[in-house]
Design an enzyme around this catalytic site. Structure first.
Site: not given
Length: 201
Positions: A22, A83, A119
């Site tokens: 990310d 996601k 994350c």
């Protein structure tokens, strides 16, 4: 013996997976170390490409948060997966890992990206729970605050991750000056990694 070497922190190119989490442009304004982390991540990705280490990439809610930053070459990635789950270990990623490595998966995952305390941490927990050894590239990982980053790296160590740096990982993967790719990789590490204030944490 192989399991013991993994526990000691050894890295085997053929049994290692890189996972980039990310590192998207929308996060840039709110993160002090963002540009420094991008530069270190670029070096790690380039080395991984030269050494032929498979790469999996996720993008969190890309419709709103955009794509992986353009400074990073992820053209060799085995998949770029959108996601909404905080962990990277969504079904599509798990299927891709199995396609690449078979049911046993890789021995080791090198994990980096953002945010360290969300994350990245939840991905590491899932990977450890599935039996993988996890190396976190700390100079390629960040959070909005240094407090969250510091405590996340501490927790990751407590969970059993190897908290490391991009250069440490690169040299562990090569292991020998006689490695066929040494001369190519040497140019990447000629200059030291960019300081991300880990020493201040």
């Amino acid at each position: 013996m192989a399991r013991q070497l993994t526990k000691l922190g050894y890295l085997d190119v053929k049994k290692t997976l890189f996972m980039l989490c990310d590192l998207q442009d929308k996060f840039r304004p709110g993160m002090k170390m963002f540009d420094s982390v991008v530069k270190n991540t670029s070096k790690l990705l380039q080395a991984g490409k030269i050494l032929d280490v498979p790469l999996i990439v996720t993008e969190h809610y890309p419709e709103k948060l955009g794509r992986i930053v353009k400074e990073l070459d992820i053209s060799h990635a085995k998949g770029v997966f959108p996601k909404t789950l905080f962990s990277m270990m969504i079904p599509d990623v798990q299927r891709r890992i199995e396609e690449l490595y078979g049911r046993d998966g890789p021995e080791t995952v090198v994990l980096f990206g953002l945010e360290s305390h969300i994350c990245l941490e939840q991905t590491a927990m899932d990977l450890l729970n599935q039996g993988y050894a996890v190396h976190v590239a700390a100079d390629c990982s960040l959070s909005r605050t240094q407090d969250d980053r510091k405590l996340a790296l501490e927790r990751l160590q407590q969970y059993g991750c190897f908290v490391s740096t991009s250069e440490n990982i690169i040299f562990k993967l090569m292991r020998d000056k006689q490695h066929p790719a040494f001369d190519k990789v040497r140019h990447l590490v000629r200059e030291p990694s960019v300081d991300t204030e880990l020493a201040k944490l």
